[in-house]
Structure formats: C-alpha cells, structure tokens
Design an enzyme around this catalytic site. Structure first.
Site, PDB file in Angstrom:
ATOM      1  CE  LYS A  80      -3.384  -0.442  -0.656  1.00 57.64           C
ATOM      2  NZ  LYS A  80      -3.823  -0.730  -2.078  1.00 57.64           N
ATOM      3  N   GLY A  82       1.797   2.590  -3.276  1.00 59.16           N
ATOM      4  CA  GLY A  82       1.813   3.044  -4.659  1.00 59.16           C
ATOM      5  C   GLY A  82       2.228   1.966  -5.634  1.00 59.16           C
ATOM      6  CB  THR A  83       2.229  -1.742  -5.341  1.00 57.51           C
ATOM      7  OG1 THR A  83       2.757  -1.699  -4.016  1.00 57.51           O
ATOM      8  CG2 THR A  83       2.823  -2.919  -6.098  1.00 57.51           C
ATOM      9  CB  THR A  84      -1.730  -0.129  -8.417  1.00 55.23           C
ATOM     10  OG1 THR A  84      -2.135  -1.071  -7.410  1.00 55.23           O
ATOM     11  CG2 THR A  84      -2.562  -0.350  -9.671  1.00 55.23           C
ATOM     12  CG  HIS A 144       4.566  -6.608  -1.109  1.00 53.15           C
ATOM     13  ND1 HIS A 144       4.665  -5.330  -1.618  1.00 53.15           N
ATOM     14  CD2 HIS A 144       3.273  -6.994  -1.304  1.00 53.15           C
ATOM     15  CE1 HIS A 144       3.482  -4.961  -2.103  1.00 53.15           C
ATOM     16  NE2 HIS A 144       2.637  -5.939  -1.927  1.00 53.15           N
ATOM     17  NE  ARG A 165       0.560   6.598   0.480  1.00 52.50           N
ATOM     18  CZ  ARG A 165      -0.658   6.244   0.116  1.00 52.50           C
ATOM     19  NH1 ARG A 165      -0.972   4.951   0.040  1.00 52.50           N
ATOM     20  NH2 ARG A 165      -1.564   7.152  -0.175  1.00 52.50           N
ATOM     21  CB  SER A 173      -3.368   2.991   2.166  1.00 52.89           C
ATOM     22  OG  SER A 173      -3.684   2.404   0.926  1.00 52.89           O
ATOM     23  NE  ARG A 297      -8.128   4.367   1.032  1.00 54.11           N
ATOM     24  CZ  ARG A 297      -8.137   5.519   1.708  1.00 54.11           C
ATOM     25  NH1 ARG A 297      -9.280   6.130   1.940  1.00 54.11           N
ATOM     26  NH2 ARG A 297      -7.017   6.044   2.163  1.00 54.11           N
ATOM     27  N   GLY A 299      -5.339   7.466  -3.909  1.00 50.29           N
ATOM     28  CA  GLY A 299      -4.100   7.768  -4.605  1.00 50.29           C
ATOM     29  C   GLY A 299      -3.515   9.122  -4.270  1.00 50.29           C
TER      30      GLY A 299
END
Length: 331
Positions: A80, A82-84, A144, A165, A173, A297, A299
């Site tokens: 959570k 910013g991986t995507t 991860h 992050r 998140s 969600r 970002g």
C-alpha cells in the site's frame, strides 16, 4: 416447487493457505512465531518479518526454483505504498515501443498486477516451477519481499526499484485495503485493533520500518542497482522521477520523445483518474480473486489527517524518529 440451494462463492486464493500448503510446510510454520492476521487467520514471523502462509511458501519456492536473468527488473514496495501506480508507469515506460499509449494498450484491458506479477504472491505461490515464457525481456517482476530475504542472485545481478510511503498514509491505506479483502462473515477490523499491531511491527511483510531501512541501506551501498523512491516524491515531481527511472533502467527518453511530450503522455495515461476509470479496473478481478477496484481508493497524500487521532500521529512519529535515527532517511 423446490429450489436449488445457493452455493457459496469459492474462497479467494489469499484465504486458502491451509489448503495450499503441504503437510511438511504446515509442520514447519507451526514452529514459527504467530500472530493474528489482518485478513487471514494468522501470519508467521520468519527471519524477522511477517508473512501470510502462502506468501511464505512462495518465498521458499522462488528461492529454490527461480533463475533470474541479468536483465530482470524488480519493483519492490511496502504494501500500500503506490505499487499499482509504479507497475503501470514502468510497464508503459519500458514497453513504449512495443505498446504505444492508446486504446489498444494492455493497461486498457489488464490490471497492472497481471502485467507485472508478484514473484512470491502470484507466480511461486501458485506453482513450484511456473512457466515464465509469457514475459518479454526485460522481464518485470514485483515483490514485497524484504531486501535481506530476496534470492541472492536478484540482489547481486538485477535492477531493483523500491517504493515506500510515509507510515501514517501507509497504515490508513492498509487498513482500508485489508478490510476490503476480508470475507463478509469475518467483519471489518477496527482501526484500533490493527493500529497496535502495525506499531508493533505485525503487518504483512512488516515491521514496516525495518523493511524500508534495509532497502535504504541497500540503495546507499549499490546505487547503480537499487533505486529508492518515495510515494510522496513521485507525486511531487512525477516528470523528474519518470525520466530518472528511464535512465536508471537503461531506457532513457530520446530527444524526439522529449519533444513529443511522451513523458507527460505516459504520466497522464497511468494517472489514478485514468486507470481507475477503465472497465477492467472498475469491474474486473485478478486471477487470485481480489477485485481490481480494491487497488484504487484515493491515490493521494495526507489522507491520514482524516483518520488518525493526535495520539496515533504522535505514536507513529515517535516510532519513525527512533527507527530512522542516524540513517539519514526522512519520510
């Protein structure tokens, strides 16, 4: 008139660790320290970090069977952080000649998590020896896995891009995300339930601070092979960091690409607003069972201000200051 009973939906793969694990592996993890998981029943501590059982089995499988190529690129993140977004940016950047930005781009019909698969969560959790022929060179993998737990050839031979992050936004998140993954009958975790766990280091691939410090130190020792990024920095200067990524990965933008505004085009194409609006990300599912919309969600940075009490903020800030003291790292 009789009616057929309504069958229960299949259990998602991330909740199937007991079924997926061999008896030998079950015996092994029974010897490990155990804590209540945020989604699955239990997570297990191995070499100082916490894993779901199927992720730990995937870690063992890739150590045993994965043969990295020198050109492989690994996108590693704390969950959570910013991986995507990172997957979308780097996939689009590296494949800009094979797949120009447009309606036929793979991101229009596939999740970034399908295009850049997780090594231990997808590939090696599902198979002891997966077929990787579908991946183009340079092969893109995500993970991860903590730095000290990566297969040694990956650390020594491959390029690694690491993204983290700040702990306050990460925690908020992660709390939202894991509640989306829990089965309805399990109910939601309250924030207070998991806040203590997070502060004590008990979260997937946690302790959060130890995970970051390992990669921070690795980036200082091997800056040519490990690039350390923060979500906040990427949000503040996306064009700068996209160009830096291109250079680090050996695919710098040409003068013609710069003149055409390609960097800005990639950033717009991979933006939260654009990706979250695609049909595949609004209504699709990953092969592992998660709905794609769960990965989108807000970002943004600073959402922690809407959720955390002053006491929570002070506690996280105090832990972060203590953990990072002397490292030179500021989040």
């Amino acid at each position: 008139m009789s009616t057929s009973p309504i069958s229960s939906p299949p259990r998602p793969k991330y909740l199937q660790e007991e079924e997926a694990s061999s008896q030998e592996f079950k015996s092994f993890i029974s010897t490990l320290p155990r804590q209540k998981g945020w989604v699955v029943s239990n997570i297990y501590q191995y070499q100082g970090f916490w894993y779901a059982a199927n992720h730990l089995q995937g870690l063992f499988s890739c150590h045993k069977n994965f043969n990295p190529e020198d050109s492989d690129i690994f996108l590693v993140t704390t969950p959570k952080s910013g991986t995507t977004w990172l997957k979308a940016l780097i996939f689009t950047l590296l494949n800009r000649h094979r797949h120009p930005v447009g309606e036929s781009h793979p991101l229009c019909n596939s999740s970034p998590h399908d295009l850049v698969p997780f090594l231990e969560i997808n590939l090696y959790a599902d198979s002891q020896n997966p077929n990787l022929a579908f991946l183009h060179t340079p092969r893109l993998f995500s993970s991860h896995i903590p730095y000290s737990c990566l297969p040694e050839p990956v650390r020594n031979r491959c390029k690694i891009v690491y993204l983290c992050r700040n702990p306050k936004d990460t925690f908020v998140s992660l709390w939202h995300f894991t509640n989306k993954l829990r089965l309805q009958e399990m109910g939601a975790n309250s924030m207070s339930q998991v806040f203590d766990l997070f502060c004590n280091g008990v979260s997937l691939y946690g302790p959060f601070w130890d995970h970051i410090l390992e990669y921070w130190q690795g980036s200082k020792e091997n800056p040519e092979s490990l690039l350390f990024l923060t979500f906040e920095g990427l949000k503040d200067r996306p064009g700068f960091h996209l160009r830096h990524l291109a250079e680090f990965l050996g695919r710098p933008l040409s003068s013609e690409e710069e003149e055409s505004g390609l960097a800005e085009e990639i950033l717009e194409f991979c933006s939260f607003q654009n990706l979250s609006a695609t049909e595949i990300n609004r209504n699709g599912k990953l092969s592992s069972g998660e709905v794609n919309c769960a990965f989108f969600r807000r970002g943004e940075t600073g959402d922690w201000k809407n959720h955390l009490s002053d006491e929570m903020v002070q506690r996280l800030d105090r832990i972060t200051e203590q953990k990072f003291s002397g490292s030179g790292l500021v989040l």
